[in-house]
Every structure is written in C-alpha cells, then in structure tokens.
Design an enzyme around this catalytic site. Structure first.
Site, short mmCIF file in Angstrom:
data_model
loop_
_atom_site.label_atom_id
_atom_site.label_comp_id
_atom_site.label_asym_id
_atom_site.label_seq_id
_atom_site.Cartn_x
_atom_site.Cartn_y
_atom_site.Cartn_z
N CYS C 78 0.83 -1.21 0.00
CA CYS C 78 0.00 0.00 0.00
C CYS C 78 0.86 1.25 0.00
CB CYS C 78 -0.90 0.02 1.23
SG CYS C 78 -1.68 1.62 1.49
N VAL C 79 0.60 2.12 -0.93
CA VAL C 79 1.45 3.31 -1.09
C VAL C 79 1.38 4.25 0.11
CG1 VAL C 79 -0.30 4.59 -2.45
CG2 VAL C 79 2.11 5.21 -2.64
#
Lengths: 100, 135, 130
Positions: C78-79
């Site tokens: 997840c960024v």
C-alpha cells in the site's frame, strides 16, 4: 462462517468477543497464540468445551507443536488441522472474519 | 465445498456485482495506527460503489467518542472524519450494545449517529457479509 | 477458487507475517489461485530488500519473492502505508526526492484501491494481523 482467532485468551478478549458473536454451527479456527485456548485444564477450558459443542472448533497443529502443546491435552471436541486444512476451512465457508 | 458456498461463488463472479463489505473496528484510536488506517481504507473504498458497513466492537467504540483533543500528544485528530463519512454515502455505522455498556458509554457520547446492535443483530449482520476487513 | 490475502504486520515482529506466507503457500500448493497479496499497516515492511536476518533464520521477504516467482503472484504494498514507513520503489523515491529505494523484487507499490479490488474479485479474502 469461519472465525479466525490468533490471540491468547489470557492476554486479550478477541476469543471471548468471537464466542459471543459466533452463530451456532459456525466454524472457529485457533491459530498463533490462540492455540493455548484449545488446551485442557485452563480457565477458559470449560467455555471452549461448550463452544466445541455449538460450533466446529479447530486448532492449527503447527502452532500447537511450535509452542510445545501436546495433542493429548487438547480439549475433547476440538480438531487439529494443518495449513492445507486451514485452506479448506476458508474455502468451505462463505465468509471469513479474523478477530485481530 | 458446500453447494451453498459454490452458488455464492458463482454469483460473486458476475460482472458489476455489488458485494457487502464490512469493516470491523475493535481497536482504540491513537494507541495504535489501526483505527486511522482503517478509516483510510473506508474512504478509498467509497469510490468502488460497494455495499459498505462499519461496525465498532470492543475498544473500537472509543474511536467514535466526542471531544477528542490530540493537541497534547502531537498526533492528528481524525475523529471529525467519521462525521464526513455520510457525504461519501457511508451511512451504515453500527456499534455493539455490549461493548458500549461494558465501557459505560451511551449514544450521546458518540460523534456520529449510529445504530446500536445487540449480539444477535451483530451476528446476523456479520453472517450476511461477503468481505470482512478487520482492523 | 480465488483467494486474496491481506498482511497487516511486519516481518519478525509478529507471527502473522509468517502465517500469511505459510497460508498463501498452502493455497497455491492446493491448486487454488491467489488474486493478490496486499501488504498494509506495518505489513509493508515485508517488502524491503534491505533486511538482513541472521543466516540461520528465514528471510521472509525472500520467501515472498521466491513464491511470487514460482506462481506469478501479485505482491502489492500500500502506497500510503509505505510512504509513512519509508518503503519506496524507484518512482516513489524519485518523486519524493529521496536518495534511495528499498523495495524487494516482485513487490510493487500501489493504492488502497487494490485491496478493495481484491475483495471484489476474489472469492475469499483472509486478513492476517495483530
């Protein structure tokens, strides 16, 4: 429905909440530190024994073995599964809740 | 696999199907990041037009308490975001009656309108979900 | 059957990182499909290539990379969670003006929408965490 619990009941309330919200005939799998809940002679043993009558209760064998918990001390009615059996439990139930 | 499970799977495979997503919040805010990052998932998820419900159980109910002031701990107060959820059509917020009672809380203590569910109602809600994300 | 896996904890700190790996491996060995493994919270740290576990210990990141190579797994970090914790790929590092990246082979950084999509596309989503 499959309920997965991974906390020792002596440390956290995940298992107790799970038991209060699991429907009869649902499936409960104890993994990681929750495997201690599958053992006889503890403060939660009676509760787990009756849970095993209402629901299908399983415990992950590799986690039991890692923690030195012997098979013969597992509460009667609780079944062991390996990772392959864990996968089957997920596949056989329509949905899964992890009680983190 | 049971027939029932197989049928559900086939239905899930259809295009454009709307799944029931349940976000289960059982942790207090600030002590750990789970509550905040759970809320971030909920906000992103609003773009997907799924059938979203949030439940707050155990210490998760503390996420919704009024009057949070985080100035003294140097952390962002994210509780106003729960009030904004309505604008994103996230309107199904449920709290556990038992969890509220155990903590001496009532709906008046909460920052947003919620529906209070007893254990039987909570069981039914959980049972009917397709995807349960727990934090 | 199509599975999706969410990993919420970092390597070595919590067993759930190992459990997620063992479970994913078992899913694949049984002939099921894994639509995606999504790393969230401290779980993003499973994707750093800079960890140096002791030689007699498992290397969790390498285990994932090897599994991804064998089964063409989609390992998504997840960024938002990754940026907070300093897990970067080349693009992210350049964009943020950082002097290095640290993502491991076969992992990729993407948005939270990938988790929701996994929930929609997969028949089952299983969350591993603390």
């Amino acid at each position: 429905m499959l309920h997965i619990v991974n906390k020792s009941p002596f440390e956290r309330n995940s298992l107790e909440t799970c038991l209060s919200l699991a429907m009869d005939n649902s499936t409960i799998l104890l993994i990681e530190d929750a495997v201690y809940a599958a053992m006889q002679g503890g403060k939660f043993s009676d509760k787990m024994a009756s849970a095993a009558e209402q629901c299908s209760v399983y415990v992950l064998a590799p986690d039991l073995q890692a923690r030195g918990m012997p098979d013969e001390k597992i509460i009667s009615g609780i079944k062991t599964v390996d990772y392959s059996g864990f996968v089957d439990l997920v596949a056989d139930n329509k949905n899964v809740q992890s009680w983190l | 696999m049971t027939d029932e499970a197989m049928m559900d799977d086939e239905m899930d495979g259809e295009e454009g199907v709307i799944k029931k997503f349940l976000y289960v919040n059982r942790k207090a805010p600030y002590g750990t990041i789970y509550a905040l990052e759970s809320l971030e998932v909920v906000l992103i998820a609003t773009a997907f037009d799924q059938d979203v419900s949030l439940v707050f159980i155990d210490d998760g109910v503390y996420q919704l308490i009024k009057g949070q002031n985080t100035e003294g701990i140097g952390v962002k107060n994210f509780s106003p975001t729960y009030r904004a959820l309505e604008m994103y059509d996230v309107e199904k917020l449920y709290v556990s009656k038992d969890s509220m009672a155990e903590r001496g809380l009532t709906e008046d203590d909460l920052i947003v309108p919620v529906e209070v569910l007893d254990n039987d109602q909570m069981k039914t809600l959980m049972e009917e979900q397709d995807v349960i994300l727990s934090f | 059957m199509k599975f999706a896996i969410q990993v919420n904890e970092g390597p070595y700190q919590h067993q759930s990182a190992d459990t997620a790996y063992q479970f994913t491996k078992a899913v694949l060995e049984k002939g099921h499909e894994v639509f995606r493994v999504f790393f969230y919270h401290d779980g993003v740290n499973n994707g750093t290539r800079l960890g140096i576990p002791p030689q007699d210990d498992r290397n969790i990141t390498k285990q994932w990379t090897a599994l991804a190579e064998e089964y063409d797994l989609d390992l998504v970090v997840c960024v938002a969670a990754a940026q907070r914790r300093g897990l970067l790929d080349e693009n992210e590092a350049r964009r943020a003006g950082k002097d290095a990246d640290n993502i491991a082979d076969k992992f990729r950084i993407s948005g939270l929408g990938q988790l929701i999509e996994a929930g929609i596309q997969a028949d089952r989503l299983v969350v591993f965490g603390d």
